[in-house]
Design a protein around this motif. Structure first.
Motif, mmCIF file in Angstrom:
data_model
loop_
_atom_site.group_PDB
_atom_site.id
_atom_site.type_symbol
_atom_site.label_atom_id
_atom_site.label_comp_id
_atom_site.label_asym_id
_atom_site.label_seq_id
_atom_site.Cartn_x
_atom_site.Cartn_y
_atom_site.Cartn_z
ATOM 1 N N SER A 1 0.830 -1.209 0.000
ATOM 2 C CA SER A 1 0.000 0.000 0.000
ATOM 3 C C SER A 1 0.867 1.262 0.000
ATOM 4 C CB SER A 1 -0.924 0.001 1.217
ATOM 5 O OG SER A 1 -0.149 0.204 2.393
ATOM 6 N N ARG B 1 1.322 1.323 -4.706
ATOM 7 C CA ARG B 1 -0.124 1.439 -4.555
ATOM 8 C C ARG B 1 -0.870 1.334 -5.882
ATOM 9 N NH1 ARG B 1 -2.266 6.216 -0.793
ATOM 10 N NH2 ARG B 1 -1.027 5.032 0.707
ATOM 11 N N LYS C 1 -4.238 -3.893 1.906
ATOM 12 C CA LYS C 1 -3.753 -2.902 0.942
ATOM 13 C C LYS C 1 -4.855 -1.892 0.610
ATOM 14 C CE LYS C 1 -2.085 -2.744 -3.869
ATOM 15 N NZ LYS C 1 -3.236 -2.120 -4.502
ATOM 16 N N SER D 1 -4.710 2.006 1.619
ATOM 17 C CA SER D 1 -4.623 2.969 0.524
ATOM 18 C C SER D 1 -5.641 4.079 0.706
ATOM 19 C CB SER D 1 -4.862 2.263 -0.817
ATOM 20 O OG SER D 1 -3.930 1.223 -0.980
#
Lengths: 223, 277
Positions: free
Chosen positions: A45, A50, A113, A117
């Motif tokens: 992340s 990302r 993730k 994010s």
């Protein structure tokens, strides 16, 4: 008829050891996937990964991997002539945990993730400006994203607990050893004992419901 | 928060290591025996009756993997099990020829049977031999369900079709690709003919799952179905529990087991007959 079967089941010792093994295998697999998956989710992340389409595509594909395929690959890896043939874990709960670990880790990585994010980038900057160390920053981010991560763990546990394709191949559905609730259903269906199979299904759903409730209550309490 | 994490890790490590112990202990235990067999032997419950007695007498714990004979033999070929108990003479012979299987011993037999729609549209019940019965199914293009899974039963079926001139398989020939019971249930849903072992048929009949089917042809010498036990050669693979496998072989031939086998009756039918009786 159905309830007779259910009562007979509930009063037998075997069903509790089968249900216990189901829980043991799934929880161990998800626990291992969580321990390794969360740090990987944190790494993926980070800003530089990302928006990497390849990584995201890999993780997303992993979330939907067909269990039978995982079972087959794990079987071939641990069979005697396979690369890890000397580690003799085939047809033991260990092999089932390995298969379910592979099955669930993409879910943990993916949800971690996605959740991380979503956290504003300036959170870590703010924390750093307040004098936080890297470890403290990571810990704070994890705390902020705990609800999303718990969702991932719940999903992973649900998938592992209800899965049959992988564990029947690597575990062998051995009575008293590697028979779990889902493979027991298959055995009863193959004997034509449909009502018994349905009763097993009800037990599986009940346990799954209780397990999910516990995790959900954790989520809500932490909001 | 940190305390919680430490507790979490301690529990995790504990779980993972106990699992590893659990897994490894299973294989290192000198007191165990792993055999692969066919679903018909497992589903009828015969093997568990035998194993319970065996464990009681010797303390050896027996684990059973039940698959089609094709897979069961293959697990033996790969040295993943200590012994096999199957009904597929041609596959057994292969394993003997390869030097992997040793001491093949035929223990029991029964007969394959042909079941079909209760009104027997292909009129196989008065066929003179099994080839003629299959021929009639083909001639009338009656539905036929095949397992198509390389099991002992499937191999037997194919060997009969081979004797039927120009038996071109078409829409009437349905391959289920699954076990005997699923195939029988499919044959019962949309009634068609099917070759089955006696054990599985009797098992499903007893639970009333095969109401649209009846046995139309059986006890032909060609449908002889012998079940044999074979030990995996310890010279080919290490870490096998060969001594236990031989001890089980001896037990399988004992009077105790013969009595259990004779006593296994389902719906008035004795499922297995000890060899030589």
């Amino acid at each position: 008829m159905f309830f007779d079967n259910l009562l007979i089941l509930l009063s037998s010792e075997e069903i509790w050891s089968i249900a216990g093994l189901s829980l043991f295998v799934s929880i161990s697999a998800v626990l291992a996937a969580t321990i390794i998956g969360i740090p990987l989710g944190i790494i993926f992340s980070e800003k530089k990964y990302r928006n990497n389409i390849l990584i995201s595509a890999f993780i997303n594909t992993g979330m939907g991997l067909p269990p039978v395929l995982i079972g087959l690959v794990v079987f071939m890896v641990f069979t005697r002539n396979g690369p890890f043939g000397d580690i003799r874990i085939l047809f033991t709960p260990m092999a089932m945990i390995v298969a379910q670990f592979i099955l669930t880790i993409p879910i943990i990585i993916g949800t971690t993730k996605a959740t991380l994010s979503d956290i504003p980038v300036d959170l870590s900057d703010t924390l750093r400006s307040l004098g936080a160390t890297n470890n403290q920053i990571n810990m704070q981010i994890l705390i902020e994203s705990r609800i999303g991560i718990l969702t991932g763990i719940t999903l992973a546990l649900g998938r592992a607990f209800s899965e049959v394709g992988a564990i029947i191949i690597v575990g062998g559905n051995i009575r008293y050893r590697t028979r779990v609730l889902t493979t027991a259903i298959i055995t009863e269906v193959s004997k034509g004992e449909y009502e018994l199979a349905l009763a097993l299904g009800l037990i599986l759903l009940t346990i799954s419901f209780l397990l999910t409730s516990v995790l959900t209550s954790l989520q809500i309490r932490n909001k | 928060m940190n305390k919680k994490i430490i507790i979490f890790f301690v529990i995790s490590v504990g779980l993972v290591s106990s699992t590893t112990y659990f897994g490894i202990q299973h294989y290192n235990s000198a007191n165990s025996l792993l055999i692969s067999t066919t679903t018909s032997v497992e589903n009828t419950g015969l093997l568990y009756l035998i194993i319970d007695k065996f464990t009681e007498e010797t303390g050896i714990k027996v684990s059973v993997i039940a698959k089609g004979s094709g897979v069961a033999v293959d697990l033996g070929r790969q040295g993943l099990v200590d012994a096999i108990l199957v009904h597929a003479p041609s596959l057994e012979q292969e394993l003997l020829d390869e030097g992997i299987g040793i001491n093949r011993t035929t223990l029991w037999y029964n007969y394959f049977l042909i079941a079909g729609p209760t009104n027997d549209p292909a009129n196989i019940s008065n066929a003179n031999n099994v080839t003629e019965a299959f021929n009639r199914i083909y001639d009338t293009q009656s539905l036929f369900y095949s397992r198509g899974d390389n099991s002992g039963t499937h191999i037997m079926e194919l060997s009969i079709w081979k004797a039927v001139p120009d038996a071109a398989k078409d829409k009437w020939y349905i391959e289920t690709g699954s076990g005997m019971s699923s195939t029988l249930v499919a044959a019962n849903e949309n009634p068609g003919y099917v070759l089955s072992d006696l054990g599985t048929y009797a098992q499903l009949s007893a639970t009333d799952e095969l109401s649209n089917l009846a046995i139309h042809y059986d006890e032909d010498d060609k449908l002889y179905n012998p079940y044999s036990y074979m030990v995996i050669n310890p010279d080919k693979y290490n870490n096998l529990h060969t001594e236990n496998a031989f001890e089980f072989l001896e037990f399988l031939q004992s009077d105790v087991v013969l009595k259990i086998v004779r006593g296994l009756v389902l719906g008035g039918v004795q499922l297995f007959t000890p060899i030589g009786e």
